[in-house]
Write a protein that holds these residues in place. Structure first.
Motif, PDB file in Angstrom:
ATOM      1  N   MET A 165       0.826  -1.210   0.000  1.00  0.00           N
ATOM      2  CA  MET A 165       0.000   0.000   0.000  1.00  0.00           C
ATOM      3  C   MET A 165       0.863   1.263   0.000  1.00  0.00           C
ATOM      4  O   MET A 165       0.548   2.238  -0.681  1.00  0.00           O
ATOM      5  N   GLU A 166       1.933   1.224   0.738  1.00  0.00           N
ATOM      6  CA  GLU A 166       2.803   2.413   0.839  1.00  0.00           C
ATOM      7  C   GLU A 166       3.812   2.508  -0.306  1.00  0.00           C
ATOM      8  O   GLU A 166       4.616   3.430  -0.344  1.00  0.00           O
ATOM      9  N   GLY A 167       3.785   1.515  -1.217  1.00  0.00           N
ATOM     10  CA  GLY A 167       4.692   1.565  -2.367  1.00  0.00           C
ATOM     11  C   GLY A 167       6.141   1.288  -1.999  1.00  0.00           C
ATOM     12  O   GLY A 167       7.062   1.695  -2.712  1.00  0.00           O
ATOM     13  N   VAL A 168       6.347   0.580  -0.901  1.00  0.00           N
ATOM     14  CA  VAL A 168       7.727   0.265  -0.496  1.00  0.00           C
ATOM     15  C   VAL A 168       8.397  -0.615  -1.559  1.00  0.00           C
ATOM     16  O   VAL A 168       9.567  -0.453  -1.886  1.00  0.00           O
ATOM     17  N   ALA A 169       7.624  -1.568  -2.103  1.00  0.00           N
ATOM     18  CA  ALA A 169       8.149  -2.425  -3.180  1.00  0.00           C
ATOM     19  C   ALA A 169       6.966  -3.112  -3.854  1.00  0.00           C
ATOM     20  O   ALA A 169       5.847  -3.124  -3.324  1.00  0.00           O
ATOM     21  N   GLU A 170       7.232  -3.688  -5.024  1.00  0.00           N
ATOM     22  CA  GLU A 170       6.204  -4.469  -5.732  1.00  0.00           C
ATOM     23  C   GLU A 170       5.995  -5.794  -4.977  1.00  0.00           C
ATOM     24  O   GLU A 170       6.932  -6.289  -4.327  1.00  0.00           O
ATOM     25  N   PRO A 171       4.783  -6.377  -5.106  1.00  0.00           N
ATOM     26  CA  PRO A 171       4.526  -7.656  -4.418  1.00  0.00           C
ATOM     27  C   PRO A 171       5.593  -8.720  -4.690  1.00  0.00           C
ATOM     28  O   PRO A 171       6.047  -9.395  -3.761  1.00  0.00           O
ATOM     29  N   GLU A 172       6.012  -8.839  -5.950  1.00  0.00           N
ATOM     30  CA  GLU A 172       7.021  -9.864  -6.285  1.00  0.00           C
ATOM     31  C   GLU A 172       8.318  -9.617  -5.506  1.00  0.00           C
ATOM     32  O   GLU A 172       8.951 -10.558  -5.028  1.00  0.00           O
ATOM     33  N   ALA A 173       8.702  -8.340  -5.389  1.00  0.00           N
ATOM     34  CA  ALA A 173       9.956  -8.014  -4.696  1.00  0.00           C
ATOM     35  C   ALA A 173       9.825  -8.312  -3.199  1.00  0.00           C
ATOM     36  O   ALA A 173      10.744  -8.867  -2.577  1.00  0.00           O
ATOM     37  N   ILE A 174       8.675  -7.970  -2.640  1.00  0.00           N
ATOM     38  CA  ILE A 174       8.463  -8.236  -1.193  1.00  0.00           C
ATOM     39  C   ILE A 174       8.574  -9.741  -0.933  1.00  0.00           C
ATOM     40  O   ILE A 174       9.264 -10.191  -0.013  1.00  0.00           O
ATOM     41  N   ASP A 175       7.920 -10.526  -1.787  1.00  0.00           N
ATOM     42  CA  ASP A 175       7.960 -11.982  -1.598  1.00  0.00           C
ATOM     43  C   ASP A 175       9.376 -12.531  -1.768  1.00  0.00           C
ATOM     44  O   ASP A 175       9.816 -13.393  -0.997  1.00  0.00           O
ATOM     45  N   GLN A 176      10.070 -12.012  -2.777  1.00  0.00           N
ATOM     46  CA  GLN A 176      11.430 -12.502  -3.017  1.00  0.00           C
ATOM     47  C   GLN A 176      12.351 -12.164  -1.855  1.00  0.00           C
ATOM     48  O   GLN A 176      13.189 -12.983  -1.452  1.00  0.00           O
ATOM     49  N   ILE A 177      12.185 -10.983  -1.312  1.00  0.00           N
ATOM     50  CA  ILE A 177      13.046 -10.561  -0.190  1.00  0.00           C
ATOM     51  C   ILE A 177      12.853 -11.504   1.002  1.00  0.00           C
ATOM     52  O   ILE A 177      13.813 -11.952   1.626  1.00  0.00           O
ATOM     53  N   MET A 178      11.600 -11.849   1.274  1.00  0.00           N
ATOM     54  CA  MET A 178      11.343 -12.718   2.431  1.00  0.00           C
ATOM     55  C   MET A 178      11.725 -14.173   2.152  1.00  0.00           C
ATOM     56  O   MET A 178      12.135 -14.906   3.048  1.00  0.00           O
ATOM     57  N   LYS A 179      11.590 -14.594   0.885  1.00  0.00           N
ATOM     58  CA  LYS A 179      11.960 -15.983   0.549  1.00  0.00           C
ATOM     59  C   LYS A 179      13.477 -16.158   0.561  1.00  0.00           C
ATOM     60  O   LYS A 179      14.011 -17.057   1.197  1.00  0.00           O
ATOM     61  N   LEU A 180      14.148 -15.276  -0.149  1.00  0.00           N
ATOM     62  CA  LEU A 180      15.598 -15.438  -0.281  1.00  0.00           C
ATOM     63  C   LEU A 180      16.342 -14.964   0.963  1.00  0.00           C
ATOM     64  O   LEU A 180      17.388 -15.506   1.313  1.00  0.00           O
ATOM     65  N   GLY A 181      15.771 -13.965   1.621  1.00  0.00           N
ATOM     66  CA  GLY A 181      16.463 -13.385   2.777  1.00  0.00           C
ATOM     67  C   GLY A 181      16.192 -14.119   4.069  1.00  0.00           C
ATOM     68  O   GLY A 181      17.039 -14.130   4.966  1.00  0.00           O
ATOM     69  N   PRO A 198       9.404 -20.540   2.944  1.00  0.00           N
ATOM     70  CA  PRO A 198       9.057 -21.334   1.751  1.00  0.00           C
ATOM     71  C   PRO A 198       8.176 -20.564   0.758  1.00  0.00           C
ATOM     72  O   PRO A 198       8.237 -20.809  -0.440  1.00  0.00           O
ATOM     73  N   MET A 199       7.360 -19.662   1.272  1.00  0.00           N
ATOM     74  CA  MET A 199       6.511 -18.822   0.407  1.00  0.00           C
ATOM     75  C   MET A 199       6.672 -17.390   0.883  1.00  0.00           C
ATOM     76  O   MET A 199       6.761 -17.161   2.097  1.00  0.00           O
ATOM     77  N   GLY A 200       6.634 -16.420  -0.039  1.00  0.00           N
ATOM     78  CA  GLY A 200       6.640 -15.025   0.391  1.00  0.00           C
ATOM     79  C   GLY A 200       5.331 -14.689   1.090  1.00  0.00           C
ATOM     80  O   GLY A 200       4.325 -15.390   0.899  1.00  0.00           O
ATOM     81  N   PRO A 201       5.285 -13.628   1.905  1.00  0.00           N
ATOM     82  CA  PRO A 201       4.084 -13.329   2.701  1.00  0.00           C
ATOM     83  C   PRO A 201       2.835 -13.037   1.868  1.00  0.00           C
ATOM     84  O   PRO A 201       1.718 -13.350   2.302  1.00  0.00           O
ATOM     85  N   LEU A 202       3.014 -12.446   0.673  1.00  0.00           N
ATOM     86  CA  LEU A 202       1.831 -12.114  -0.137  1.00  0.00           C
ATOM     87  C   LEU A 202       1.310 -13.366  -0.842  1.00  0.00           C
ATOM     88  O   LEU A 202       0.097 -13.561  -0.968  1.00  0.00           O
ATOM     89  N   THR A 203       2.219 -14.236  -1.260  1.00  0.00           N
ATOM     90  CA  THR A 203       1.803 -15.535  -1.824  1.00  0.00           C
ATOM     91  C   THR A 203       1.066 -16.324  -0.749  1.00  0.00           C
ATOM     92  O   THR A 203       0.046 -16.962  -1.015  1.00  0.00           O
ATOM     93  N   LEU A 204       1.594 -16.262   0.464  1.00  0.00           N
ATOM     94  CA  LEU A 204       0.970 -17.013   1.564  1.00  0.00           C
ATOM     95  C   LEU A 204      -0.407 -16.426   1.913  1.00  0.00           C
ATOM     96  O   LEU A 204      -1.368 -17.172   2.133  1.00  0.00           O
ATOM     97  N   ALA A 205      -0.513 -15.084   1.914  1.00  0.00           N
ATOM     98  CA  ALA A 205      -1.817 -14.462   2.210  1.00  0.00           C
ATOM     99  C   ALA A 205      -2.842 -14.875   1.148  1.00  0.00           C
ATOM    100  O   ALA A 205      -3.986 -15.218   1.466  1.00  0.00           O
ATOM    101  N   ASP A 206      -2.434 -14.870  -0.126  1.00  0.00           N
ATOM    102  CA  ASP A 206      -3.318 -15.338  -1.209  1.00  0.00           C
ATOM    103  C   ASP A 206      -3.712 -16.796  -0.996  1.00  0.00           C
ATOM    104  O   ASP A 206      -4.837 -17.203  -1.285  1.00  0.00           O
ATOM    105  N   PHE A 207      -2.768 -17.583  -0.527  1.00  0.00           N
ATOM    106  CA  PHE A 207      -2.988 -19.018  -0.332  1.00  0.00           C
ATOM    107  C   PHE A 207      -3.982 -19.258   0.812  1.00  0.00           C
ATOM    108  O   PHE A 207      -4.919 -20.061   0.697  1.00  0.00           O
ATOM    109  N   ILE A 208      -3.812 -18.537   1.900  1.00  0.00           N
ATOM    110  CA  ILE A 208      -4.714 -18.677   3.057  1.00  0.00           C
ATOM    111  C   ILE A 208      -6.105 -18.174   2.687  1.00  0.00           C
ATOM    112  O   ILE A 208      -7.124 -18.774   3.047  1.00  0.00           O
ATOM    113  N   GLY A 209      -6.175 -17.072   1.949  1.00  0.00           N
ATOM    114  CA  GLY A 209      -7.459 -16.409   1.637  1.00  0.00           C
ATOM    115  C   GLY A 209      -7.451 -15.042   2.313  1.00  0.00           C
ATOM    116  O   GLY A 209      -7.285 -14.959   3.539  1.00  0.00           O
ATOM    117  N   LEU A 210      -7.633 -13.971   1.512  1.00  0.00           N
ATOM    118  CA  LEU A 210      -7.542 -12.623   2.111  1.00  0.00           C
ATOM    119  C   LEU A 210      -8.719 -12.360   3.048  1.00  0.00           C
ATOM    120  O   LEU A 210      -8.590 -11.609   4.017  1.00  0.00           O
TER     121      LEU A 210
END
Ligand SMILES: CC(=O)CC(=O)SCCNC(=O)CCNC(=O)[C@H](O)C(C)(C)COP(=O)(O)OP(=O)(O)OC[C@H]1O[C@@H](n2cnc3c(N)ncnc32)[C@H](O)[C@@H]1OP(=O)(O)O
Ligand SMILES: NC(=O)C1=CN([C@@H]2O[C@H](COP(=O)(O)OP(=O)(O)OC[C@H]3O[C@@H](n4cnc5c(N)ncnc54)[C@H](OP(=O)(O)O)[C@@H]3O)[C@@H](O)[C@H]2O)C=CC1
Length: 278
Positions: free
Chosen positions: A201-217, A221-233
């Motif tokens: 929302m604040e434009g800190v990064a694109e969803p793909e970048a946020i997920d990659q940062i948390m996965k690689l860093g 196993p899943m980035g937080p936005l992929t996981l939120a989509d998986f759980i159900g918003l």
């Protein structure tokens, strides 16, 4: 053991499948036949995958043969343990437990797979608080090890012991905790997912970048936005609301973007679109 599951969505279907894989006779309820058919198809796909990988001792047909699909709650009268996995809404769950408290035999245990709703309050609605407990499976149920076992205020030792044994018989590792908003799993997980949404929302990064940062860093196993989509918003929002109200601290405030996406019907994987398209 006769094992009941209410709700044939992603969690209910997974719980029914694993219970049947463990040799229990299972009955699964949903409100419409089409939801039961959808749940059955998901179970079939999952069993086929596990079979293909040599992770099933029986054939998928043998496991499926132990699952009865029904729209009639009276079919739960002789269940030893019933796990509820319907929508994350306290009023709807309480209404269901009032009915189950009347239908299921008195010695039967009632459990909720709720992600966050107070177990003690659902236990009161059921009319059998000593025989009521939280049995919180993780998604995807066939693959995840944990069952969070949550004792309500009046849950008896015998109920906790029986549910722990059932979880172990299902090949899971039960871990006990007490009844506070979000228990342990979602009190810790969900604020992280909410913060990732706030970053979008604040434009800190694109969803793909946020997920990659948390996965690689962080080796998640899943980035937080992929996981939120998986759980159900919708489920994520419902959990954040419970944390916010139950703990009374604004640090649990749901992200306005999360709220807006749910209002727009973008619920993640189950609706075909969330932070990503499916
Ligand atoms: C909200 C709440 O109240 C509580 C919660 O549940 S919070 C959510 C908790 N769950 C998580 O955090 C899940 C995080 N993600 C993961 O752990 C992993 O991504 C995962 C276990 C889901 C998948 O594992 P992965 O290593 O990424 O491998 P992936 O290749 O995607 O899947 C492994 C295999 O399992 C299979 N698989 C996935 N789901 C399956 C299912 N339900 N049944 C059978 N097989 C399944 C995949 O198809 C895949 O098969 P192939 O190797 O043949 O392609
Ligand atoms: N998603 C997750 O990662 C996890 C979820 N949970 C919890 O499990 C429960 C189910 O979640 P999940 O499986 O993801 O959700 P789904 O949306 O996949 O499934 C919910 C099920 O409940 C049914 N339902 C909806 N409204 C009602 C109603 N008014 N009365 C009876 N049934 C209804 C749905 O039918 P319909 O098809 O009509 O919507 C569906 O079959 C929730 O309490 C959730 O918090 C727990 C752990 C992880």
């Amino acid at each position: 053991m006769k094992f009941g599951v209410i709700g044939a969505g992603q969690m209910g279907g997974g719980i029914a499948q694993v219970a049947a894989q463990s040799g229990f006779d299972v009955v699964v309820h949903d409100v419409k036949d089409e939801f039961l058919s959808r749940g059955r198809a998901t179970i079939e796909k999952s069993l086929a995958k596990l079979h293909e990988k040599g992770r099933l001792t029986e054939t998928p047909a043998e496991v499926l043969g132990r699952i009865k699909f029904t729209t009639d709650l009276q079919d739960f009268a002789d269940c030893d343990l019933v796990v509820e996995a319907i929508v994350e809404n306290e009023a709807i769950k309480a209404q269901l437990f009032r009915q189950l408290g009347e239908i299921v035999k008195p010695e039967g245990i009632l459990a909720s797979n709720t992600s966050s709703i107070p177990i003690t309050s659902l236990a009161t609605a059921s009319g059998r608080p000593e025989k009521f407990i939280g049995m919180h499976f993780m998604n995807p149920v066939p693959l995840m090890q944990l069952v969070e076992v949550i004792r309500g205020y009046s849950t008896s030792d015998e109920t906790a012991q029986k549910v722990t044994e059932a979880a172990r018989a299902m090949g899971k590792t039960p871990v006990e905790c007490n009844d506070y908003p979000g228990f342990v799993s979602n009190r810790i997980l969900m604020p992280m997912l909410n913060e990732a949404i706030q970053c979008v929302m604040e434009g800190v990064a694109e969803p793909e970048a946020i997920d990659q940062i948390m996965k690689l860093g962080m080796n998640h196993p899943m980035g937080p936005l992929t996981l939120a989509d998986f759980i159900g918003l919708d489920t994520c929002l419902a959990i954040m609301e419970v944390l916010h109200q139950g703990l009374g601290d604004d640090k649990y405030r749901p992200s306005p973007l999360l709220r807006k996406m749910v209002q727009a019907g973008l619920l993640g994987r189950k609706s075909g679109r969330g932070f990503y398209s499916y």
